[in-house]
Scaffold this motif. Sequence first.
Motif, mmCIF file in Angstrom:
data_model
loop_
_atom_site.group_PDB
_atom_site.id
_atom_site.type_symbol
_atom_site.label_atom_id
_atom_site.label_comp_id
_atom_site.label_asym_id
_atom_site.label_seq_id
_atom_site.Cartn_x
_atom_site.Cartn_y
_atom_site.Cartn_z
ATOM 1 N N UNK A 90 0.853 -1.268 0.084
ATOM 2 C CA UNK A 90 0.136 -0.088 0.091
ATOM 3 C C UNK A 90 0.748 1.233 -0.217
ATOM 4 N N UNK A 91 1.914 1.290 0.910
ATOM 5 C CA UNK A 91 2.724 2.602 1.021
ATOM 6 C C UNK A 91 3.437 2.693 -0.462
ATOM 7 N N UNK A 92 4.058 1.823 -0.989
ATOM 8 C CA UNK A 92 4.651 1.968 -2.216
ATOM 9 C C UNK A 92 3.954 2.406 -3.092
ATOM 10 N N UNK A 93 2.724 1.630 -3.412
ATOM 11 C CA UNK A 93 2.085 2.138 -4.477
ATOM 12 C C UNK A 93 1.490 3.585 -4.450
ATOM 13 N N UNK A 94 0.902 3.993 -3.093
ATOM 14 C CA UNK A 94 0.423 5.246 -3.089
ATOM 15 C C UNK A 94 1.588 6.501 -3.203
ATOM 16 N N UNK A 95 2.960 6.020 -2.578
ATOM 17 C CA UNK A 95 3.846 7.084 -2.806
ATOM 18 C C UNK A 95 4.338 7.337 -4.318
ATOM 19 N N UNK A 96 4.430 6.148 -5.239
ATOM 20 C CA UNK A 96 4.894 6.237 -6.547
ATOM 21 C C UNK A 96 3.637 7.014 -7.088
ATOM 22 N N UNK A 97 2.453 6.915 -6.901
ATOM 23 C CA UNK A 97 1.463 7.440 -7.593
ATOM 24 C C UNK A 97 1.143 8.844 -7.276
ATOM 25 N N UNK A 98 1.503 9.177 -6.081
ATOM 26 C CA UNK A 98 1.547 10.524 -5.507
ATOM 27 C C UNK A 98 2.888 11.474 -6.004
ATOM 28 N N UNK A 99 3.888 10.788 -6.085
ATOM 29 C CA UNK A 99 5.077 11.392 -6.477
ATOM 30 C C UNK A 99 5.183 11.711 -7.762
ATOM 31 N N UNK A 100 4.654 10.639 -8.826
ATOM 32 C CA UNK A 100 4.986 10.698 -10.485
ATOM 33 C C UNK A 100 3.665 10.717 -11.048
ATOM 34 N N UNK A 101 2.448 10.299 -10.396
ATOM 35 C CA UNK A 101 1.273 10.393 -11.342
ATOM 36 C C UNK A 101 1.043 9.226 -12.286
#
Length: 117
Positions: A90-101
């Motif tokens: 969950x953390x990795x998925x959310x962070x990638x989407x938030x940081x890169x779109x």
Amino acid sequence: MTPEHVITKPVVAAVAAHAARGVTGVVRLEPGVAGLVGSVARTARQRFKGLDPVPTEGVRVRVENQVWVEVDVVTSAVDQAVAVARAVQRAVSRAITDATGLPVAAVAVFVLDIELS
């Protein structure tokens, strides 16, 4: 005309590594043999270019229209490995989407060891 942004695999890997390290129960990221070879080559390329290497050991990324991530972790024996792995996903998925779109297709978490101390 809007500028085009290129997001490279090392950037995505660094975001993923940072997010994974922040999850309670993750003691450290642990690269396998293939990860060590890739890490040494990536660090050498970055230093050759005059860049500070970003910590991405234990993370492998494939980027096409979506992102696929593999993360190798060592967990604490105090925490349930499955719960920690799900939290890392969950953390990795959310962070990638938030940081890169970029949309994340999958995050595979491999628990390589459980640290007793």
